[in-house]
Design a protein around this motif. Structure first.
Motif, PDB file in Angstrom:
ATOM      1  N   ALA A 163       0.919  -1.224   0.084  1.00 12.49           N
ATOM      2  CA  ALA A 163      -0.036   0.131  -0.011  1.00 12.49           C
ATOM      3  C   ALA A 163       1.004   1.350   0.001  1.00 12.49           C
ATOM      4  N   LEU A 164       1.908   1.300   0.692  1.00 16.20           N
ATOM      5  CA  LEU A 164       2.962   2.468   0.785  1.00 16.20           C
ATOM      6  C   LEU A 164       4.231   1.863   0.720  1.00 16.20           C
ATOM      7  N   PRO A 165       5.314   2.632   0.102  1.00 13.69           N
ATOM      8  CA  PRO A 165       6.691   2.377  -0.021  1.00 13.69           C
ATOM      9  C   PRO A 165       7.493   1.791   1.485  1.00 13.69           C
ATOM     10  N   LEU A 195      -3.417  -0.844   6.572  1.00 16.79           N
ATOM     11  CA  LEU A 195      -2.939   0.168   5.537  1.00 16.79           C
ATOM     12  C   LEU A 195      -3.491  -0.011   4.136  1.00 16.79           C
ATOM     13  N   GLN A 196      -3.599  -1.064   3.760  1.00 10.77           N
ATOM     14  CA  GLN A 196      -4.271  -1.441   2.465  1.00 10.77           C
ATOM     15  C   GLN A 196      -5.865  -0.979   2.443  1.00 10.77           C
ATOM     16  N   LEU A 197      -6.444  -1.004   3.621  1.00  5.64           N
ATOM     17  CA  LEU A 197      -7.796  -0.686   3.613  1.00  5.64           C
ATOM     18  C   LEU A 197      -7.782   0.764   3.526  1.00  5.64           C
ATOM     19  N   LEU A 198      -6.917   1.650   4.241  1.00  7.51           N
ATOM     20  CA  LEU A 198      -6.791   3.037   4.165  1.00  7.51           C
ATOM     21  C   LEU A 198      -6.325   3.802   3.109  1.00  7.51           C
ATOM     22  N   ARG A 199      -5.331   2.845   2.326  1.00  2.00           N
ATOM     23  CA  ARG A 199      -5.004   3.431   0.841  1.00  2.00           C
ATOM     24  C   ARG A 199      -5.818   3.324  -0.319  1.00  2.00           C
ATOM     25  N   PHE A 200      -6.439   1.989  -0.245  1.00  2.00           N
ATOM     26  CA  PHE A 200      -7.388   1.935  -1.540  1.00  2.00           C
ATOM     27  C   PHE A 200      -8.802   1.926  -1.176  1.00  2.00           C
ATOM     28  N   GLY A 201      -9.174   2.044   0.074  1.00  2.00           N
ATOM     29  CA  GLY A 201     -10.431   2.339   0.320  1.00  2.00           C
ATOM     30  C   GLY A 201     -11.477   1.313  -0.064  1.00  2.00           C
ATOM     31  N   CYS A 202     -11.150  -0.089   0.152  1.00  2.00           N
ATOM     32  CA  CYS A 202     -11.856  -1.243  -0.325  1.00  2.00           C
ATOM     33  C   CYS A 202     -12.680  -1.751   0.685  1.00  2.00           C
ATOM     34  N   ALA A 230     -12.837  -7.542   0.661  1.00  2.00           N
ATOM     35  CA  ALA A 230     -11.958  -7.363  -0.829  1.00  2.00           C
ATOM     36  C   ALA A 230     -10.581  -7.522  -0.383  1.00  2.00           C
ATOM     37  N   ILE A 231     -10.102  -7.157   0.600  1.00  2.00           N
ATOM     38  CA  ILE A 231      -8.737  -7.196   1.242  1.00  2.00           C
ATOM     39  C   ILE A 231      -8.466  -8.649   1.860  1.00  2.00           C
ATOM     40  N   ALA A 232      -9.415  -9.548   2.429  1.00  2.00           N
ATOM     41  CA  ALA A 232      -9.156 -10.478   3.130  1.00  2.00           C
ATOM     42  C   ALA A 232      -8.494 -11.712   2.101  1.00  2.00           C
ATOM     43  N   ASP A 233      -7.771 -12.491   2.788  1.00  2.00           N
ATOM     44  CA  ASP A 233      -7.160 -13.676   1.886  1.00  2.00           C
ATOM     45  C   ASP A 233      -6.786 -14.677   2.707  1.00  2.00           C
TER      46      ASP A 233
END
Length: 245
Positions: A3-5, A49-56, A60-63
């Motif tokens: 999501a971020l560097p 962080l992925q939730l905050l960055r991509f707004g999904c 959708a972010i679970a795996d």
């Protein structure tokens, strides 16, 4: 996909993990001394962080590494521990020390967003056929850095939310002696001016006028729009992000 560097996430993780309590890998009360291992906090942190960055969505972010339910459970656990509140304070203090918050000029504004999932703060939206919605009352410094926000039902007026929004200033430590609060015409009332006076704050409030009349402020200066754009831009950006825009 990160999501971020890493040069940003690694220092952030080091600060975040220092706020978390130590927990055993297995639950100590299990009768056999074993159980499914607790999913690493780092995995949950990266998911957040992925939730905050991509707004999904959480689904959708679970795996295979982590389910949506686990992300929500750990999120609630961290909220109850006050971890996010501590991290926000650290972030604001660091920004103030390195760059500098403009706290002598602040702006407050409200916006209405959808709340299809409902929630404790949701209410009937007057602009969306009575569907569930939220009113966000946000506060920024002079350059649009978010300082705090208050949530209420979408049917709440901006003005009554001013006091609890200004209460967020108490979390910022020492404040300037003179603070000017910039507000739009929705706050144009004697009650608002009394509230600001009681708190020792100065107000620059856009006066209510007819549609054809030019906007005026309490001091007759057009500067108001320059400061208000910080709060308006913040609320617009947050709304776009939560819609996935």
């Amino acid at each position: 996909m990160p999501a971020l560097p890493s040069w940003l996430t690694e220092p952030l993780w080091d600060q975040f993990v220092a706020l978390l309590p130590k927990r055993p890998e297995f639950h100590p009360d299990h009768p056999l001394g074993c159980h499914r291992r607790r999913i690493s906090d780092r995995i949950i942190f990266d998911k957040m962080l992925q939730l905050l960055r991509f707004g999904c969505s959480y689904e959708a972010i679970a795996d295979t590494a982590c389910s949506a339910t686990t992300i929500r459970t750990r999120r609630d656990e961290w909220i109850q521990l006050g971890v996010f509140a501590q991290l926000k304070k650290i972030a604001l203090d660091s920004y103030d020390r390195i760059v500098g918050l403009v706290l002598d000029q602040i702006a407050v504004d409200g916006s209405i967003t959808k709340a299809p999932g409902g929630g404790e703060a949701a209410g009937r939206s007057p602009v969306d056929r009575g569907k569930q919605g939220l009113k966000r009352s946000g506060m920024t410094d002079g350059y649009g850095i978010p300082l705090g926000r208050v949530l209420a039902g979408a049917n709440r007026h901006d003005s009554p939310l001013l006091a609890p929004t200004l209460d967020r200033l108490d979390d910022l430590g020492p404040l300037p002696d003179d603070i000017t609060v910039h507000l739009d015409a929705g706050y144009d009332s004697d009650k608002t001016r009394e509230l600001l006076s009681e708190r020792g704050l100065h107000g620059r409030i856009c006066r209510r006028t007819s549609d054809r009349a030019p906007p005026r402020t309490d001091e007759g200066a057009p500067k108001l729009m320059r400061w208000r754009v910080g709060a308006a831009s913040l609320l617009s950006s947050v709304s776009e992000w939560q819609r996935g825009g």
